[in-house]
Every structure is written in structure tokens, then in C-alpha cells.
Design a protein around this motif. Structure first.
Motif, PDB file in Angstrom:
ATOM      1  N   VAL A  79       0.851  -1.196   0.000  1.00 43.35           N
ATOM      2  CA  VAL A  79       0.000   0.000   0.000  1.00 43.35           C
ATOM      3  C   VAL A  79       0.883   1.241   0.000  1.00 43.35           C
ATOM      4  CG1 VAL A  79      -1.567   1.416   1.386  1.00 43.35           C
ATOM      5  CG2 VAL A  79      -2.010  -1.029   1.130  1.00 43.35           C
ATOM      6  N   ILE A  80       0.604   2.163  -0.923  1.00 42.26           N
ATOM      7  CA  ILE A  80       1.026   3.562  -0.817  1.00 42.26           C
ATOM      8  C   ILE A  80      -0.258   4.371  -0.797  1.00 42.26           C
ATOM      9  CG2 ILE A  80       2.154   5.512  -1.917  1.00 42.26           C
ATOM     10  CD1 ILE A  80       4.115   3.635  -3.214  1.00 42.26           C
ATOM     11  N   HIS A  81      -0.473   5.088   0.294  1.00 39.76           N
ATOM     12  CA  HIS A  81      -1.707   5.871   0.396  1.00 39.76           C
ATOM     13  C   HIS A  81      -1.389   7.273   0.880  1.00 39.76           C
ATOM     14  CE1 HIS A  81      -5.789   7.089   1.044  1.00 39.76           C
ATOM     15  NE2 HIS A  81      -5.516   7.388   2.302  1.00 39.76           N
ATOM     16  N   LEU A  82      -1.812   8.274   0.099  1.00 41.22           N
ATOM     17  CA  LEU A  82      -1.706   9.673   0.491  1.00 41.22           C
ATOM     18  C   LEU A  82      -3.100  10.137   0.896  1.00 41.22           C
ATOM     19  CD1 LEU A  82       0.647  10.803  -2.386  1.00 41.22           C
ATOM     20  CD2 LEU A  82       1.277  10.293  -0.020  1.00 41.22           C
ATOM     21  N   GLY A  83      -3.272  10.399   2.187  1.00 38.05           N
ATOM     22  CA  GLY A  83      -4.618  10.641   2.705  1.00 38.05           C
ATOM     23  C   GLY A  83      -4.961  12.093   2.941  1.00 38.05           C
ATOM     24  N   LYS A  84      -3.959  12.977   2.969  1.00 39.35           N
ATOM     25  CA  LYS A  84      -4.249  14.385   3.243  1.00 39.35           C
ATOM     26  C   LYS A  84      -3.261  15.269   2.497  1.00 39.35           C
ATOM     27  CE  LYS A  84      -4.885  17.748   6.990  1.00 39.35           C
ATOM     28  NZ  LYS A  84      -4.902  17.971   8.459  1.00 39.35           N
ATOM     29  N   MET A  85      -3.793  16.353   1.910  1.00 44.09           N
ATOM     30  CA  MET A  85      -2.944  17.352   1.261  1.00 44.09           C
ATOM     31  C   MET A  85      -3.381  18.742   1.707  1.00 44.09           C
ATOM     32  SD  MET A  85      -2.045  18.133  -2.748  1.00 44.09           S
ATOM     33  CE  MET A  85      -3.629  18.804  -3.218  1.00 44.09           C
ATOM     34  N   VAL A  86      -2.405  19.545   2.114  1.00 42.46           N
ATOM     35  CA  VAL A  86      -2.645  20.952   2.423  1.00 42.46           C
ATOM     36  C   VAL A  86      -1.796  21.758   1.456  1.00 42.46           C
ATOM     37  CG1 VAL A  86      -2.500  22.763   4.159  1.00 42.46           C
ATOM     38  CG2 VAL A  86      -3.050  20.423   4.849  1.00 42.46           C
ATOM     39  N   SER A  87      -2.421  22.742   0.771  1.00 44.73           N
ATOM     40  CA  SER A  87      -1.677  23.496  -0.248  1.00 44.73           C
ATOM     41  C   SER A  87      -2.235  24.898  -0.378  1.00 44.73           C
ATOM     42  CB  SER A  87      -1.766  22.770  -1.593  1.00 44.73           C
ATOM     43  OG  SER A  87      -0.957  23.379  -2.561  1.00 44.73           O
ATOM     44  N   GLY A  88      -1.338  25.876  -0.462  1.00 42.28           N
ATOM     45  CA  GLY A  88      -1.737  27.240  -0.786  1.00 42.28           C
ATOM     46  C   GLY A  88      -2.393  28.004   0.346  1.00 42.28           C
ATOM     47  N   TYR A  89      -2.729  29.275   0.035  1.00 40.57           N
ATOM     48  CA  TYR A  89      -3.273  30.189   1.043  1.00 40.57           C
ATOM     49  C   TYR A  89      -4.632  30.765   0.660  1.00 40.57           C
ATOM     50  CZ  TYR A  89       1.559  30.008   2.652  1.00 40.57           C
ATOM     51  OH  TYR A  89       2.777  29.566   3.089  1.00 40.57           O
ATOM     52  N   ALA A  90      -4.860  31.008  -0.632  1.00 42.61           N
ATOM     53  CA  ALA A  90      -6.109  31.640  -1.044  1.00 42.61           C
ATOM     54  C   ALA A  90      -6.425  31.251  -2.475  1.00 42.61           C
ATOM     55  CB  ALA A  90      -5.999  33.168  -0.918  1.00 42.61           C
ATOM     56  N   ARG A  91      -7.671  31.468  -2.861  1.00 41.33           N
ATOM     57  CA  ARG A  91      -8.141  31.046  -4.186  1.00 41.33           C
ATOM     58  C   ARG A  91      -7.459  31.788  -5.329  1.00 41.33           C
ATOM     59  NH1 ARG A  91     -13.633  30.808  -4.119  1.00 41.33           N
ATOM     60  NH2 ARG A  91     -13.813  31.201  -1.893  1.00 41.33           N
ATOM     61  N   ASN A  92      -6.980  32.998  -5.063  1.00 40.16           N
ATOM     62  CA  ASN A  92      -6.402  33.801  -6.153  1.00 40.16           C
ATOM     63  C   ASN A  92      -4.889  33.955  -6.029  1.00 40.16           C
ATOM     64  OD1 ASN A  92      -6.484  35.400  -3.891  1.00 40.16           O
ATOM     65  ND2 ASN A  92      -7.149  37.269  -4.979  1.00 40.16           N
ATOM     66  N   ILE A  93      -4.246  33.036  -5.289  1.00 50.29           N
ATOM     67  CA  ILE A  93      -2.792  33.053  -5.151  1.00 50.29           C
ATOM     68  C   ILE A  93      -2.230  31.711  -5.620  1.00 50.29           C
ATOM     69  CG2 ILE A  93      -0.857  33.272  -3.540  1.00 50.29           C
ATOM     70  CD1 ILE A  93      -2.672  34.878  -1.695  1.00 50.29           C
ATOM     71  N   VAL A  94      -1.197  31.753  -6.431  1.00 51.75           N
ATOM     72  CA  VAL A  94      -0.513  30.524  -6.829  1.00 51.75           C
ATOM     73  C   VAL A  94       0.112  29.892  -5.583  1.00 51.75           C
ATOM     74  CG1 VAL A  94       1.423  29.582  -8.155  1.00 51.75           C
ATOM     75  CG2 VAL A  94      -0.053  31.343  -9.162  1.00 51.75           C
ATOM     76  N   SER A  95      -0.176  28.640  -5.387  1.00 50.64           N
ATOM     77  CA  SER A  95       0.322  27.954  -4.196  1.00 50.64           C
ATOM     78  C   SER A  95       1.838  27.840  -4.225  1.00 50.64           C
ATOM     79  CB  SER A  95      -0.281  26.552  -4.101  1.00 50.64           C
ATOM     80  OG  SER A  95       0.337  25.813  -3.073  1.00 50.64           O
ATOM     81  N   ASP A  96       2.471  28.208  -3.106  1.00 51.89           N
ATOM     82  CA  ASP A  96       3.920  28.058  -3.048  1.00 51.89           C
ATOM     83  C   ASP A  96       4.352  26.866  -2.194  1.00 51.89           C
ATOM     84  OD1 ASP A  96       3.337  28.976  -0.517  1.00 51.89           O
ATOM     85  OD2 ASP A  96       4.881  30.536  -0.493  1.00 51.89           O
TER      86      ASP A  96
END
Length: 396
Positions: free
Chosen positions: A244-261
Motif C-alpha cells: 500500500v502507498i496511500h496519500l490521505g491528506k494534502m494541504v496546499s496554498g493560502y487563497a483562491r487567487n494566489i498561486v500555491s507556493d
């Protein structure tokens, strides 16, 4: 006597169910267990926060051990019953109250014996749901101090028939580890994404490519039912080759109109042997290097040590096969290993061990807010433990 022990098993389980505590700090649970153990003729050792080991000396040259995990989960109980959790936000949602009940009742039974073919070590272990409990107890040297030659444990299992013990020789549960991945880009306005470096886009590509690579590895556990999605999976030539390789959670970016860094991924790995586990880790880190070169981003990867695989000692399993066969319909051979993990595996690194599953027949998943079971099944586990005490055909 059967009714009396059933009453004890039920009483202990319900009393413990009402006082769930987590990790190593289990003061009420420890006090309850000590209220049963202290009147008995046994030697008590304390470790791992609230952990308790009780040694019953029958003047033998070896011992066998029985382990029960003590900790609960940070879960709000949804059940409505007389023995519902009295600690809001905490619940015995994984059956540890049942595990403790069987071993506490076994202690009471041992207290009635004048002789036994084995010395007995009972292990009440915190921090199974978190990390480190079993490893710490094993590193204490207590198994060697009491010359423990075999370790047994049981886990409640909702997917098996009610009151039926299952297990298998060899691989039972895989090695596991928690994984953390960071992918770093550059922020920019969402209307000018090329002025930044979109970590969310890069991470999405990474996840898809990783799952595609894994699908080409024989034994990869499919992400969807057959016929759904574009990935094609290759069956394993044996059940203990599944991974098993499972990625269960992702957190990315700050706001809807900003490119995620940045993106942060949390996941888990499972494999039954170290070589295969290393292949999974290399697969993930090699792919991270590829996307660094492709996009000019930076990445990092870390993982926990996790748990070793639970491997039931084949020789010990053969020794106790007559005990299991004598259970009749209350024992069934488990055909395939499971994909869950358990820190009972650490005991197997110190002494031959066998881990059992005790069916509740409910189908209610472990860690569910409505987890519960009929305590009559505990008698099956208790009787198995008694039979192992009486068994003399071990080849230590």
C-alpha cells in the motif's frame, strides 16, 4: 464457573469502556487494573508511563506472556448504553477494553492455581494507538529477565464470525510507516501563474504519477474497484506480496487567487518485508527528484520508523495447533494476511509470538464512533488463553 468468568469478563470490559484514556497517561485505567492485580500473588513492574507487567511465578525455568493494550482513541462515542464513555472526546473504539478484560480475568484465574506448567508474564501496554509502547517495553529487557519463550496477544476483529478465533502462520500484518512530503514552489497572483511556481499543480502531477508507478508493481492494492479509473493493477503471486502507498491528506496554498507556493502531503506505507518496503520508499523519493529537475521546485521527504510486520512464528504456531484444533468451530485458519498494522510486532522481535483475531461479527469498523460488541465473545479468547496455559507440548 463459566458463568462467573463470563460475568467477570463483561464487568471488566464495561468498567474499562467507561474510562478511556489515551497514549501513556492512563491513570484511571492503571488504577483499575491494579485493583485486580494487587491482591494476587504476583510481582508487579511499572514502565512506559502507565504500563504494568505482572509476573506469576510457578517455579518453572521459563515463562509465557500475554499482552493487552490499554489506550483508547480521541473519538466521541455515538453509542447509547449504560457503559458509554464517561470521558467526552475519548472512546475505546478499537477493542482494547476487551483485550484488557481477557488478560485481567486471566490474572484472576492464575490467582486460583497452585501450579502451572509455565511461569506467566501479563503485559498491560500503553501507547499502541500512538507510538512506542511495545518497543519501550521490549527494550526494558523484561522479557529476557523472566525468560519469556512465547508471547501471545489478541485483537478484536469485526470482520470475522462472532466468537471465532482466526490467525495464520507467517505474515499476519505488514510493516507500516507514516510519511510526510513537502513540495515547495513560488507564490504569484492567480491571474499570472507563470510568474510563480505552482506547487499545487506539481503536487497533483506527483500524486498521479506515484499511483501509476505503484500500480505497475505486482501486489499493489487497487485504489478503485476493477473497471473504475485508468490504472491497471497486477495481482500478487501470494497475499504477503501486497503493498500500500496511500496519500490521505494534502494541504496546499493560502487563497483562491494566489498561486500555491507549498503543498504538504500525509500518507502511509505498508509492506510485509523490508526489501519491498525499501522499494516503496525509493519509488517515492526517486519521483520527487524527477519533479525537482522538471520544475525547479524543492521537496522533502520524511517517514516514521513505524511498526515492523506482525509475523506469527511458524514453529510456535505448529506447537499450539493442537490447542487451536481442539477449539472446533471456534477456530478458523485465516487464509490471507491483513493490511492493518499493530505494534505487537515488536514482541516478535524478542521472542516467538502468535497474534490472534477474535471475531465480533458486527462488521462495525475499528475506530468507529459506534464500535461495540457482545461480551460473550470474550469467553472464547479467555478459554484460548487458559488452554495455552495448560499446553505442555512447546518445543522451546
Amino acid at each position: 464457573m463459566i458463568k462467573d468468568y463470563q460475568k467477570k469478563l463483561t464487568c471488566h470490559r464495561r468498567n474499562l469502556h467507561m474510562i478511556p484514556e489515551i497514549d501513556r497517561y492512563l491513570p484511571k485505567t492503571k488504577t483499575y487494573i491494579l485493583s485486580v492485580l494487587e491482591p494476587l500473588d504476583c510481582t508487579l513492574t511499572f514502565m512506559c508511563g502507565s504500563g504494568i507487567c505482572a509476573f506469576f511465578d510457578f517455579d518453572q525455568d521459563h515463562a509465557i506472556a500475554f499482552r493487552a493494550d490499554m489506550d483508547a482513541l480521541p473519538v466521541d462515542e455515538a453509542n447509547e448504553c449504560d457503559y458509554v464513555s464517561q470521558h467526552p472526546g475519548f472512546m475505546h473504539a478499537c477493542g482494547h477494553d476487551g483485550h484488557m478484560s481477557m488478560v485481567i480475568t486471566l490474572a484472576e484465574y492464575l490467582g486460583t492455581l497452585d501450579e502451572c506448567s509455565h511461569n506467566v508474564l501479563l503485559i498491560f501496554q500503553p501507547a499502541e494507538e500512538t507510538l512506542g509502547g511495545a518497543d519501550e517495553i521490549c527494550k526494558s529487557g523484561i522479557l529476557q529477565d523472566y525468560n519469556v519463550k512465547a508471547v501471545f496477544g489478541t485483537h478484536m476483529w469485526p470482520m470475522s464470525e462472532k466468537g471465532v478465533i482466526t490467525t495464520r502462520p507467517g505474515a499476519l500484518m505488514p510493516r507500516s510507516a507514516e510519511i510526510n512530503i513537502d513540495i515547495n514552489g513560488t507564490a504569484a497572483h492567480g491571474t499570472s501563474p507563470a510568474e510563480g511556481l505552482d506547487a499545487l499543480y506539481i503536487t497533483s502531477e506527483y500524486v498521479m504519477k506515484l499511483y501509476e508507478l505503484h500500480s505497475k508493481m505486482p501486489g499493489a492494492v487497487p485504489r478503485f474497484e476493477e473497471g473504475t479509473g485508468s490504472l491497471n493493477y497486477i495481482p500478487a503471486d501470494s497475499p504477503d506480496k501486497r503493498t500500500v502507498i496511500h496519500l490521505g491528506k494534502m494541504v496546499s496554498g493560502y487563497a483562491r487567487n494566489i498561486v500555491s507556493d507549498y503543498s504538504h502531503l500525509l500518507g502511509t506505507l505498508r509492506a510485509y518485508d523490508d526489501e519491498t518496503f525499501a522499494k516503496l520508499v525509493n519509488m517515492m523519493t526517486d519521483l520527487l527528484r524527477e519533479i525537482e529537475e522538471k520544475y525547479g521546485c524543492t521537496t522533502s521527504f520524511s517517514r516514521s520508523e513505524g511498526y515492523p510486520p506482525v509475523i506469527n512464528d511458524s514453529k510456535l504456531y505448529a506447537d499450539i495447533t493442537p490447542v487451536l484444533e481442539a477449539m472446533g468451530d471456534e477456530y478458523q485458519l485465516l487464509p490471507d494476511p491483513l493490511m492493518i498494522s499493530e505494534d505487537f510486532s515488536f514482541y516478535g522481535l524478542q521472542a516467538p509470538s502468535v497474534f490472534f483475531l477474535l471475531g465480533t461479527g458486527t462488521g462495525i469498523s475499528l475506530h468507529s464512533t459506534d464500535w461495540d460488541f457482545d461480551e460473550s465473545v470474550l469467553m472464547t479468547g479467555f478459554n484460548l488463553y487458559k488452554s495455552l496455559l495448560e499446553h505442555t507440548d512447546f518445543t522451546f
